[in-house]
Design a protein around this motif. Structure first.
Motif, short mmCIF file in Angstrom:
data_model
loop_
_atom_site.label_atom_id
_atom_site.label_comp_id
_atom_site.label_asym_id
_atom_site.label_seq_id
_atom_site.Cartn_x
_atom_site.Cartn_y
_atom_site.Cartn_z
N MET A 155 0.83 -1.19 0.00
CA MET A 155 0.00 0.00 0.00
C MET A 155 0.88 1.25 0.00
SD MET A 155 -2.85 1.04 2.82
CE MET A 155 -2.50 2.64 3.46
N VAL A 156 0.53 2.18 -0.83
CA VAL A 156 1.28 3.43 -0.85
C VAL A 156 0.68 4.38 0.18
CG1 VAL A 156 1.95 5.42 -2.23
CG2 VAL A 156 1.79 3.17 -3.29
N THR A 157 1.48 4.82 1.12
CA THR A 157 0.96 5.80 2.07
C THR A 157 1.41 7.18 1.61
OG1 THR A 157 2.90 5.40 3.41
CG2 THR A 157 0.87 4.31 4.08
N ASN A 158 0.49 8.12 1.70
CA ASN A 158 0.82 9.46 1.27
C ASN A 158 0.78 10.40 2.46
OD1 ASN A 158 1.18 11.83 -0.23
ND2 ASN A 158 0.31 10.77 -1.99
N VAL A 159 1.79 11.22 2.61
CA VAL A 159 1.84 12.06 3.80
C VAL A 159 1.42 13.50 3.53
CG1 VAL A 159 3.58 10.70 4.97
CG2 VAL A 159 4.28 12.55 3.46
N THR A 160 1.20 13.87 2.26
CA THR A 160 0.89 15.27 1.99
C THR A 160 -0.57 15.55 1.67
OG1 THR A 160 1.65 14.93 -0.27
CG2 THR A 160 3.19 15.98 1.25
N ASN A 161 -1.37 14.50 1.43
CA ASN A 161 -2.78 14.79 1.14
C ASN A 161 -3.51 15.17 2.42
OD1 ASN A 161 -2.70 12.21 2.14
ND2 ASN A 161 -4.36 11.46 0.87
N LEU A 162 -4.73 15.70 2.28
CA LEU A 162 -5.41 16.35 3.40
C LEU A 162 -5.79 15.38 4.51
CD1 LEU A 162 -6.53 19.16 4.30
CD2 LEU A 162 -8.72 18.39 3.42
N GLY A 163 -6.51 14.32 4.15
CA GLY A 163 -7.09 13.46 5.17
C GLY A 163 -6.35 12.15 5.34
N ARG A 164 -5.14 12.05 4.78
CA ARG A 164 -4.34 10.83 4.86
C ARG A 164 -4.97 9.67 4.12
NH1 ARG A 164 -1.36 14.17 7.60
NH2 ARG A 164 -1.49 15.03 5.54
N SER A 165 -6.10 9.89 3.47
CA SER A 165 -6.67 8.83 2.65
C SER A 165 -7.40 9.46 1.47
CB SER A 165 -7.63 7.96 3.47
OG SER A 165 -8.97 8.21 3.13
N GLY A 166 -7.33 8.80 0.34
CA GLY A 166 -7.95 9.35 -0.86
C GLY A 166 -9.45 9.53 -0.69
N LEU A 167 -10.07 8.56 0.01
CA LEU A 167 -11.52 8.60 0.18
C LEU A 167 -11.92 9.81 1.03
CD1 LEU A 167 -13.76 6.79 -0.82
CD2 LEU A 167 -13.78 5.66 1.41
N SER A 168 -11.14 10.05 2.07
CA SER A 168 -11.44 11.19 2.94
C SER A 168 -11.26 12.51 2.19
CB SER A 168 -10.54 11.11 4.19
OG SER A 168 -10.09 12.37 4.56
N ASP A 169 -10.21 12.58 1.35
CA ASP A 169 -10.00 13.79 0.53
C ASP A 169 -11.16 13.99 -0.43
OD1 ASP A 169 -7.65 14.09 1.79
OD2 ASP A 169 -6.43 14.26 -0.03
N TRP A 170 -11.58 12.89 -1.05
CA TRP A 170 -12.69 12.92 -2.02
C TRP A 170 -13.93 13.52 -1.35
CZ3 TRP A 170 -17.55 10.72 -2.24
CH2 TRP A 170 -18.14 10.65 -3.50
N MET A 171 -14.22 13.03 -0.14
CA MET A 171 -15.40 13.48 0.60
C MET A 171 -15.24 14.96 1.00
SD MET A 171 -18.14 12.05 1.32
CE MET A 171 -19.58 12.92 1.88
N MET A 172 -14.05 15.29 1.51
CA MET A 172 -13.78 16.65 1.95
C MET A 172 -13.95 17.63 0.80
SD MET A 172 -13.21 17.76 4.83
CE MET A 172 -12.13 17.17 6.09
N GLN A 173 -13.44 17.24 -0.37
CA GLN A 173 -13.54 18.09 -1.56
C GLN A 173 -15.00 18.42 -1.84
OE1 GLN A 173 -11.43 19.75 -3.17
NE2 GLN A 173 -11.00 19.01 -5.21
N ARG A 174 -15.87 17.43 -1.70
CA ARG A 174 -17.28 17.61 -2.05
C ARG A 174 -18.07 18.35 -0.98
NH1 ARG A 174 -14.66 14.57 -4.91
NH2 ARG A 174 -15.32 13.98 -7.02
N VAL A 175 -17.79 18.04 0.29
CA VAL A 175 -18.50 18.74 1.37
C VAL A 175 -18.16 20.24 1.33
CG1 VAL A 175 -18.67 18.97 3.88
CG2 VAL A 175 -18.69 16.70 2.85
N THR A 176 -16.86 20.54 1.19
CA THR A 176 -16.46 21.95 1.14
C THR A 176 -17.01 22.62 -0.12
OG1 THR A 176 -14.37 21.28 0.14
CG2 THR A 176 -14.37 21.71 2.52
N ALA A 177 -17.11 21.85 -1.21
CA ALA A 177 -17.65 22.41 -2.46
C ALA A 177 -19.08 22.88 -2.27
CB ALA A 177 -17.59 21.35 -3.58
N VAL A 178 -19.90 22.06 -1.58
CA VAL A 178 -21.30 22.43 -1.34
C VAL A 178 -21.37 23.68 -0.47
CG1 VAL A 178 -23.47 21.68 -0.30
CG2 VAL A 178 -22.14 20.08 -1.70
N MET A 179 -20.52 23.74 0.57
CA MET A 179 -20.50 24.92 1.44
C MET A 179 -20.15 26.17 0.64
SD MET A 179 -18.22 23.52 4.55
CE MET A 179 -18.85 22.50 5.86
#
Lengths: 131, 115
Positions: free
Chosen positions: B1-25
């Motif tokens: 598994m590739v771990t990424n240390v620079t993305n927002l939520g430490r997981s692609g799924l969390s970033d995906w969700m964050m992107q959309r929740v903030t988009a609606v706001m």
């Protein structure tokens, strides 16, 4: 784990020979507009600051913003925001499974471009036509 | 598994969700502001000041400034991983974007409570 890549695949890096499909065009515009909005954030914050600081700075800002060039910058930012919003709504609809087929994606991109183009025209009229 | 240390939520799924929740706001905030401007073609300083000074609008603005930070970070991070292959350049780009976003947020808070 060793990653192996099949290196006999045909590679075409000449971008001028590739015709970007409509959804691809809408997609890169979504990215470009997003980055442009990021670059424009200090302008928007400055405008907000000037508009609230005092009655005098508010009046001064109204003068500055009525200049053609400044107004055009404002219009460009507004256009970026409008396109980014419409393309974003299309994105959310596609996340929900709406318009995910090849034909649906083309239609969605077309609607995004036409609708945002119309709204940008209206925004331009709103900014420039006396009301 | 590739771990990424620079993305927002430490997981692609969390970033995906964050992107959309903030988009609606942010979409809601943009529409609210545009609605206000369209409804006030002859906006005076007093009207503008009392609108932006309203507690509900202040809170909405603060939430939106926070949302801009998150939303722009995910977008800029994605751009950086798409276009900058060398780690050093990618890191510098991300650092510059992150610094800018923090500065904008603090500046925004200062504006919101500075009038």
């Amino acid at each position: 784990m060793v990653l192996t890549v099949e290196d006999k695949r045909p590679v075409n890096l000449d971008l001028t020979t590739i015709k970007l499909p409509l959804p691809g065009f809408a997609s890169i515009l979504h990215r470009v507009s997003g980055f442009a909005i990021f670059l424009a954030l200090p302008i928007l914050l400055w405008v907000l600051d000037q508009s609230l600081m005092s009655e005098e700075s508010f009046g001064e800002l109204q003068n500055v913003l009525s200049g053609f060039l400044v107004k055009f910058v404002l219009f460009a930012i507004l256009a970026g925001l409008i396109f980014h919003l419409i393309a974003g709504i299309k994105h959310l609809l596609m996340d929900a499974g709406i318009g995910e087929t090849l034909e649906g994606a083309r239609r969605g991109a077309g609607i995004t471009l036409v609708l945002s183009g119309l709204l940008i025209l209206i925004a331009g009229a709103w900014l420039w036509l006396p009301m | 598994m590739v771990t990424n240390v620079t993305n927002l939520g430490r997981s692609g799924l969390s970033d995906w969700m964050m992107q959309r929740v903030t988009a609606v706001m942010l979409g809601a905030y943009f529409l609210m502001m545009m609605g206000f401007f369209v409804c006030h073609p002859q906006l005076t300083y007093e009207e503008w000041r009392s609108f932006m000074g309203n507690s509900a609008v202040r809170i909405a603005s603060l939430i939106s400034f926070l949302a801009i930070g998150g939303h722009a970070w995910v977008g800029l991070w994605t751009i950086s991983t798409d276009y900058f292959k060398p780690t050093g350049i990618r890191f510098l780009f991300q650092a510059a974007c992150g610094l800018a976003l923090v500065v904008y947020f603090v500046w925004g808070v200062q504006i919101l409570w500075g009038f």
